[in-house]
Design an enzyme around this catalytic site. Sequence first.
Site, short mmCIF file in Angstrom:
data_model
loop_
_atom_site.label_atom_id
_atom_site.label_comp_id
_atom_site.label_asym_id
_atom_site.label_seq_id
_atom_site.Cartn_x
_atom_site.Cartn_y
_atom_site.Cartn_z
N TYR A 32 0.83 -1.22 0.00
CA TYR A 32 0.00 0.00 0.00
C TYR A 32 0.86 1.27 0.00
CZ TYR A 32 -4.64 -2.03 0.91
OH TYR A 32 -5.84 -2.69 0.81
N LYS A 66 3.26 -15.22 1.92
CA LYS A 66 3.45 -15.90 0.63
C LYS A 66 4.95 -16.13 0.50
CE LYS A 66 1.86 -17.48 -3.31
NZ LYS A 66 1.05 -18.72 -3.39
N ASP A 92 -2.85 -18.24 -0.04
CA ASP A 92 -3.86 -18.92 -0.86
C ASP A 92 -4.51 -20.05 -0.07
OD1 ASP A 92 -1.36 -20.15 -0.92
OD2 ASP A 92 -1.45 -20.73 -3.03
N ASP A 140 -12.07 -9.27 4.77
CA ASP A 140 -13.37 -9.26 4.08
C ASP A 140 -13.93 -10.69 4.01
OD1 ASP A 140 -13.32 -6.51 3.53
OD2 ASP A 140 -14.10 -6.81 1.50
#
Length: 434
Positions: free
Chosen positions: A208, A259, A291, A319
């Site tokens: 970000y 990851k 994932d 979310d």
Amino acid sequence: MWFFLPNIVSRLVSELQEMAALQTDPRASNTLILESATRASPRRPPARIRCSAAPSPPRSYRITLLPGDGIGREVVSVAKDVLSLAGSFEGVKSNEKIHSIEFRFREVPIGGSALDSVGVPLPEETLTAAKESDAVLLGAIGGYKWDANEKHLKPETGLLQLRAGLGVFANLRPATVLSQLVDSSTLKKEVAEGVDIMVVRELTGGIYFGNPRGFGYNERGEDIGFNTEIYSVPEIDRIARVAFEVARKRRGKLCSVDKANVLEASMLWRKRVTALASEFPDIEISHMYVDNAAMQLIRNPKQFDTIVTNNIFGDILSDEASMLTGSIGMLPSASIAESGPGLFEPIHGSAPDIAGQDKANPLATVLSAAMLLRYGLGEEQAAKRIEAAVANTLNKGFRTGDIFSDGTTLVGCKRMGEEVLKSVDTQTSAVPLR
Ligand code: IPM
Ligand code: MG
């Protein structure tokens, strides 16, 4: 049990005290090579976090209200009323007088509404007001109208500037399936029932904020867009420590999501979390690729207690976790800095499709106000009073459209607010949610 809190109630107080004692790793001081000018530096000395001390009378707090856009206005207006009423009940006796908690609200624009009125998504006045206050309550930002704006004129840019400006690096996003709402979950009842997860999201770093970023051309002359996922050791250490502490006060399990099979920033993340685990031998630590974590959250969410992850994975997984609970309209969040005011906001967006129609669920913002009281101001009793009022309102069967099911009473945003106020008014003691 209430969200991540039966225990976190008493816990963040001590947690935050402990956070205040956190030290950054001086050995890492010259490893930070691409720090953005606007991002909060993790290297400044940790300061004491405000909400750790027991409040003393009379209590008066400056609250910055940032309603923002879309349904933000409706939900913040409800939360403001609930906050005021809950505060008025928390009187303390001093010199034979009762002093209730007093809130001095100041409303300032952010996001699209700031773009419309001032021309920038985070006006100077807004950041200054936020910094000078004791806590910040935000509704939501964004809307179709500003979607095509250039990046520096997007409402989202204002929110990111606010997070960076306040240095709120630790974002706590609880996802708890309430027994009253288990039928609202899209998952089977036996999968959803009893889910109680806390996502600890790093909020002021990673892709970000990383540099270099931008648009350009590649060697073939084609247009490209690029961003940088970057974490320094101090940034990883401080969020990991918060997460270990949070897990310690919950069920003692921490899953770090990364990851690390592909990304260098994740490899460093995993290395540091693994190293820090030795300071927390009582915590059961595990590591999971993002994932797989996305899949496991749907397959068997009850395996998770506390999750710690970077900014972008935390955005996505929170979310996803929220939907386990039935509605994103129920979930609050707290963003905590090393010092200064915290930022409290529902995790949902501005929902422009239902804005201004009195359909929004105000409960996530009302519960964010409870988090503000607890973590931002140390006002535990008032926080509990609000949470009990929400539970009571749900127990009475009131539901906005997003959590409606047969046999319950469909209400709008305002009416839901009025019902919560009535429950605050009856001064119910904490109602068990499960
Ligand atoms: C969130 C939101 C924000 C984010 C947006 C609005 C910038 O999705 O708080 O999760 O990506 O952090
Ligand atoms: Mg998000």
